[in-house]
Enzyme design. Structure first.
Site, PDB file in Angstrom:
ATOM      1  CB  ALA A  43       0.591   1.066   9.366  1.00 46.69           C
ATOM      2  CG  ASN A 102      -8.172  -3.870   2.622  1.00 44.91           C
ATOM      3  OD1 ASN A 102      -8.778  -3.957   1.629  1.00 44.91           O
ATOM      4  ND2 ASN A 102      -7.460  -2.780   2.741  1.00 44.91           N
ATOM      5  CB  ILE A 108      -5.054   1.753   9.885  1.00 46.69           C
ATOM      6  CG1 ILE A 108      -4.516   0.475   9.541  1.00 46.69           C
ATOM      7  CG2 ILE A 108      -5.275   1.811  11.491  1.00 46.69           C
ATOM      8  CD1 ILE A 108      -3.000   0.149  10.281  1.00 46.69           C
ATOM      9  CG  HIS A 129      -7.080  -2.099  11.689  1.00 48.06           C
ATOM     10  ND1 HIS A 129      -8.391  -1.613  12.255  1.00 48.06           N
ATOM     11  CD2 HIS A 129      -7.518  -2.746  10.484  1.00 48.06           C
ATOM     12  CE1 HIS A 129      -9.500  -1.883  11.455  1.00 48.06           C
ATOM     13  NE2 HIS A 129      -8.730  -2.586  10.422  1.00 48.06           N
ATOM     14  CB  THR A 138      -1.062   0.081   1.331  1.00 46.65           C
ATOM     15  OG1 THR A 138      -1.790  -1.144   1.331  1.00 46.65           O
ATOM     16  CG2 THR A 138      -2.019   1.045   1.175  1.00 46.65           C
ATOM     17  CB  ALA A 139       3.127   2.719   2.557  1.00 45.35           C
ATOM     18  CB  ALA A 165     -13.746  -0.752   5.857  1.00 45.14           C
ATOM     19  CD  GLU A 202       5.319  -7.019  -2.600  1.00 47.46           C
ATOM     20  OE1 GLU A 202       4.941  -8.156  -2.077  1.00 47.46           O
ATOM     21  OE2 GLU A 202       5.660  -5.983  -2.016  1.00 47.46           O
TER      22      GLU A 202
END
Length: 611
Positions: A580, A101, A591, A547, A23-24, A104, A44
């Site tokens: 995170a 995920n 998150i 999270h 994600t980041a 949300a 990755e």
């Protein structure tokens, strides 16, 4: 890609080496490559699954848990959860956890970010960060009749993300009475949403956005948005199947400088050189692991594994925080459609909904895991004599460690306010099984017959904190993960109070009319009568909300920090962390949105520092 091409790419010259294409990592890599004068490589270990229907289908998230695209981490046995071992899914795929995920897309509160700044991080206030939340996404309103059904009257055009890569939308159909009842029930309890959640002051129940493209009805995540838009840039290289073993540090005189990383591809080791920076985005469990493998960490731990100590910092891998969640499944009235038959994989239902999705992009497969959400304060759950009950809860729970004072005072300010949320509540339109062995099965397996709706609750600001550390100098070994759930006395008391509120919620109209008055539940212990029953249920059923945050905290080193306010690792000049793990306190709510916002801000910081 053949071996010779891969080798030539690994040996090329790069300005920025990004470790982790999740994600980041993809956000930062793609934003940095907007400058065609710099060369960026993203490494990755997972594979590219851009065409994988399990990932692209919004409701397919539960099918990939425990598969090859999931690292499938596990915690150590949790003392305060009856010795249970919990699973911790993390994306082992291009796009990371945004690929697996439940989609949300929840905003934190402004208080969360203000706490970050008070912990010694100037420039991380809500006012500074809100534009980055907006920058990362585009929120599309549904058709008017769906908006009315879902109670979506709160979108603020001054705040709404309108041009960001991540596509956010709303799930829901008019035929579904549960989603409408959710919003109306909270309004009846005087907890209707009054402001756009991305204003930073959300309270109450609402229909929440999910990261699903409203046109294609597919998951919107870092790989098919940020990365897909940048694939043709000649200055951006993204390689999959690459495992980073450690960071190469030049100690010289003064602070350490990261000059590259040592990687393994198909059992062959290479070195990838970084001209400007090495940027860690390997996730909350693997970023601290890589720092320790590189000689940055607690001296005693590193030396016990024969690792040369470059920077002695015992804060690496500490401060692990997570949202613990549980819930109760209530049997619904006959005639109300839920996802139970689909979750049980009944052939006829499965075939029908698959045809609906493939032919018309319609039906339950278009929906993510959670579309009904609520932020709730503790005071609503304390019953009569709230002041005395609250005083009893906080009595003698204060930490004696001066480094924890700001964190503790922040959490106390949350639980003492009726305008700040200490728990989230959510609705899942199917049964959940929280009493299986959580180390081997997930909560969507081994379901009992019947149709249910599950009401869930998560503790948003735990004081319990754990750790993650290496167990070997071998990079292939998984780290030891110990969240120490419910190890703080205040969490032990607060969480059951919130759980008990679910009973009140289920008995409130109009939601109560959709549930069988004497219906079945997911477990005999789910009929909760008192606080002892609530505490026992939490110990037996609570699982991770997946999270994790905080293991490379952004704080001054003397106060438990790993990175400074510009995300540079203490003791180094050019080793940054952007995922995170930098969050000093876990933000309220799911998150995902905060990870995107942090990565967007990180990319700007890197550009600023490059001059």
């Amino acid at each position: 890609m053949d071996a010779s091409t891969c080798l030539s790419l690994l040996k090329a010259d790069y300005d920025y080496v990004v470790v982790g294409g999740g994600t980041a990592g993809l956000v930062v890599g793609c934003r940095l490559s907007e400058d065609d004068q710099v060369k960026v490589i993203v490494l990755e270990p997972g594979d590219n699954h851009l065409t994988d229907p399990r990932i692209n289908t919004p409701a397919g998230w539960s099918a990939v848990l425990g598969s090859e695209v999931d690292w499938s981490f596990k915690t150590s046995a949790q003392e305060h959860l009856g010795g249970r071992i919990l699973r911790h899914p993390q994306g082992r795929v291009l796009g990371g956890s945004s690929a697996i995920n439940a989609e949300a897309f929840i905003a934190p509160s402004s208080a969360d970010l203000e706490a970050w700044e008070r912990l010694g991080n100037p420039g991380w206030s809500w006012q500074v960060m809100m534009p980055y939340y907006r920058k990362c996404h585009t929120l599309t309103s549904p058709a008017p009749e769906i908006s009315e059904h879902l109670g979506i009257d709160w979108i603020d055009e001054e705040i709404r993300g309108a041009s960001g890569p991540i596509q956010a939308s709303f799930q829901g159909v008019i035929q579904d009475p549960l989603s409408k009842a959710w919003v109306q029930t909270f309004k009846g309890l005087q907890y209707g949403l009054s402001r756009d959640p991305f204003a930073g002051e959300a309270m109450g129940g609402y229909s929440s956005p999910i990261t699903v493209d409203p046109e294609s009805k597919t998951r919107s995540y870092a790989a098919n948005t940020y990365f897909a838009s940048a694939t043709q840039r000649p200055n951006l290289t993204v390689l999959t199947g690459v495992y980073v073993n450690n960071i190469i540090l030049d100690t010289g005189n003064g602070p350490a400088r990261a000059t590259g990383v040592r990687v393994t591809v198909k059992d062959i080791e290479y070195i990838v050189k970084a001209g400007k920076e090495v940027i860690l985005a390997a996730g909350v469990f693997q970023t601290p692991k890589l720092l320790e493998l590189s000689g940055i960490g607690d001296r005693e731990l590193l030396e016990s594994h024969g690792i040369h100590v470059v920077i002695d910092n015992p804060n690496i891998g500490e401060n692990l925080q997570d949202h613990l969640m549980t819930g109760i499944s209530f049997e619904v009235m006959d005639g109300i459609f839920t996802g139970d038959r689909l979750m049980r994989q009944e052939p006829q239902i499965t075939q029908m909904v698959m045809e609906m999705y493939t032919t018309a992009k319609a039906g339950p497969l278009c929906a993510g895991g959670i579309g009904s959400y609520a932020f709730m304060p503790l005071l609503n759950s304390l019953g009569s004599n709230k002041g005395a009950n609250l005083e009893r809860l906080v009595f003698d729970c204060k930490s004696q460690d001066p480094k924890d004072t700001i964190h503790y005072d922040f959490v106390r300010s949350i639980i003492e306010s009726d305008q700040k949320a200490s728990a989230s509540m959510f609705m899942f339109p199917a049964q959940v099984n929280l009493h299986n062995n959580p180390s081997t099965t997930n909560f969507t397996q081994d379901l009992a017959p019947g149709n249910y709706v599950s009401l869930g609750v998560a503790l948003l600001h735990p004081l319990s904190r754990g750790s993650v550390h290496i167990t070997s100098a071998n990079a292939s070994q998984e780290p030891h993960i110990d969240p120490k759930y419910l190890s703080h006395a205040l969490d032990v008391e607060i969480f059951p109070h919130h759980l008990r509120f679910l009973e009140r919620l289920a008995q409130s109209e109009p939601l109560a009319s959709l549930l069988k008055p004497d219906g079945k539940r997911n477990h005999p212990t789910a009929f909760i009568k008192d606080m002892n029953g609530a505490r026992n249920y939490v110990r037996q059923s609570a699982i991770s909300n997946n999270h994790p945050a905080g293991t490379c905290a952004m704080k001054p080193r003397e106060n438990g920090g790993v990175v400074n306010e510009r995300l540079v690792t203490h003791g180094t000049t050019n080793l940054r962390v952007v995922d995170a793990s930098i969050m000093p306190t876990i933000p309220g709510g799911n998150i995902q949105s905060s990870v995107y916002a942090v990565a967007e801000r990180a990319a700007n910081l890197i550009k600023e520092d490059a001059g």
